[in-house]
Design a protein around this motif. Structure first.
Motif, mmCIF file in Angstrom:
data_model
loop_
_atom_site.group_PDB
_atom_site.id
_atom_site.type_symbol
_atom_site.label_atom_id
_atom_site.label_comp_id
_atom_site.label_asym_id
_atom_site.label_seq_id
_atom_site.Cartn_x
_atom_site.Cartn_y
_atom_site.Cartn_z
ATOM 1 N N LEU A 123 0.811 -1.219 0.000
ATOM 2 C CA LEU A 123 0.000 0.000 0.000
ATOM 3 C C LEU A 123 0.842 1.265 0.000
ATOM 4 O O LEU A 123 0.456 2.271 -0.588
ATOM 5 N N LEU A 124 2.011 1.236 0.654
ATOM 6 C CA LEU A 124 2.894 2.399 0.679
ATOM 7 C C LEU A 124 3.768 2.500 -0.571
ATOM 8 O O LEU A 124 4.502 3.474 -0.740
ATOM 9 N N GLY A 125 3.717 1.512 -1.426
ATOM 10 C CA GLY A 125 4.495 1.548 -2.659
ATOM 11 C C GLY A 125 5.926 1.056 -2.500
ATOM 12 O O GLY A 125 6.721 1.164 -3.426
ATOM 13 N N GLN A 126 6.259 0.503 -1.335
ATOM 14 C CA GLN A 126 7.604 -0.033 -1.144
ATOM 15 C C GLN A 126 7.811 -1.314 -1.950
ATOM 16 O O GLN A 126 8.919 -1.628 -2.356
ATOM 17 N N ILE A 127 6.724 -2.066 -2.132
ATOM 18 C CA ILE A 127 6.751 -3.242 -3.007
ATOM 19 C C ILE A 127 5.781 -2.963 -4.147
ATOM 20 O O ILE A 127 4.587 -2.794 -3.932
ATOM 21 N N LYS A 128 6.305 -2.892 -5.339
ATOM 22 C CA LYS A 128 5.486 -2.624 -6.524
ATOM 23 C C LYS A 128 4.688 -3.874 -6.887
ATOM 24 O O LYS A 128 5.157 -4.996 -6.681
ATOM 25 N N PRO A 129 3.496 -3.713 -7.455
ATOM 26 C CA PRO A 129 2.687 -4.872 -7.851
ATOM 27 C C PRO A 129 3.408 -5.818 -8.806
ATOM 28 O O PRO A 129 3.254 -7.033 -8.706
ATOM 29 N N LYS A 130 4.211 -5.272 -9.713
ATOM 30 C CA LYS A 130 4.963 -6.129 -10.635
ATOM 31 C C LYS A 130 5.934 -7.026 -9.880
ATOM 32 O O LYS A 130 6.147 -8.177 -10.252
ATOM 33 N N VAL A 131 6.525 -6.494 -8.812
ATOM 34 C CA VAL A 131 7.459 -7.269 -8.002
ATOM 35 C C VAL A 131 6.701 -8.277 -7.145
ATOM 36 O O VAL A 131 7.131 -9.419 -6.980
ATOM 37 N N LEU A 132 5.564 -7.860 -6.591
ATOM 38 C CA LEU A 132 4.763 -8.737 -5.740
ATOM 39 C C LEU A 132 4.366 -10.012 -6.473
ATOM 40 O O LEU A 132 4.438 -11.107 -5.915
ATOM 41 N N VAL A 133 4.000 -9.884 -7.726
ATOM 42 C CA VAL A 133 3.555 -11.037 -8.501
ATOM 43 C C VAL A 133 4.698 -12.019 -8.738
ATOM 44 O O VAL A 133 4.474 -13.216 -8.847
ATOM 45 N N THR A 134 5.926 -11.537 -8.780
ATOM 46 C CA THR A 134 7.065 -12.420 -9.043
ATOM 47 C C THR A 134 7.712 -12.954 -7.767
ATOM 48 O O THR A 134 8.613 -13.779 -7.846
ATOM 49 N N MET A 135 7.251 -12.513 -6.600
ATOM 50 C CA MET A 135 7.839 -12.969 -5.333
ATOM 51 C C MET A 135 7.433 -14.407 -5.049
ATOM 52 O O MET A 135 6.321 -14.831 -5.360
ATOM 53 N N SER A 136 8.337 -15.158 -4.432
ATOM 54 C CA SER A 136 8.025 -16.525 -4.039
ATOM 55 C C SER A 136 7.233 -16.502 -2.734
ATOM 56 O O SER A 136 7.249 -15.501 -2.010
ATOM 57 N N PRO A 137 6.541 -17.578 -2.403
ATOM 58 C CA PRO A 137 5.827 -17.633 -1.133
ATOM 59 C C PRO A 137 6.746 -17.413 0.071
ATOM 60 O O PRO A 137 6.353 -16.795 1.054
#
Length: 128
Positions: free
Chosen positions: A36-50
């Motif tokens: 929500l604060l933009g520290q993790i971008k949605p593009k990065v979130l989708v590529t993160m592992s569990p």
């Protein structure tokens, strides 16, 4: 998320569920806050592992599980039953005092691999 992953089927469905679960996890409010604060971008979130999305508590638990598993493996290697024999001559010192153990390292229809250690000079060798 849809643009990055595409239609949800099979593995992709599991990825969608993983992201949604980790964002809604009450024990992991830090992930949602960072998104929500933009520290993790949605593009990065989708590529993160569990494992990357997991809470700090869960990450510590995962590390402890891995360490316990690793120490168990190391401990099991040390506890292999070794038999003593005089069947194998050492190529280094020519003594016949050896210990050995056998493992099934290949498929079941292949012979077992025998690991031999010379008691006198600590020379190691293996054969099938």
């Amino acid at each position: 998320m849809f643009r990055k992953i595409g239609w949800s089927n099979g593995i992709k469905k599991a990825k969608y569920r993983s992201v949604v679960f980790n964002l809604n996890d009450p024990e992991n409010p830090h992930l949602l806050r960072k998104v929500l604060l933009g520290q993790i971008k949605p593009k990065v979130l989708v590529t993160m592992s569990p494992a990357e999305m997991a809470s700090q508590k869960r990450q510590r638990q995962n590390i402890q599980i891995q360490l316990k598993s690793l120490s168990r493996c190391v401990h099991d290697v040390d506890l292999k039953e070794k038999a003593s024999t005089d069947m194998f001559p050492c190529s280094r010192c020519r003594e016949r005092k050896c210990s050995y153990y056998q493992l099934q390292t290949r498929s079941a229809n292949e012979p077992m691999t025998t690991y031999v250690t010379c008691v006198n000079c600590d020379n190691h060798w293996k054969f099938s």
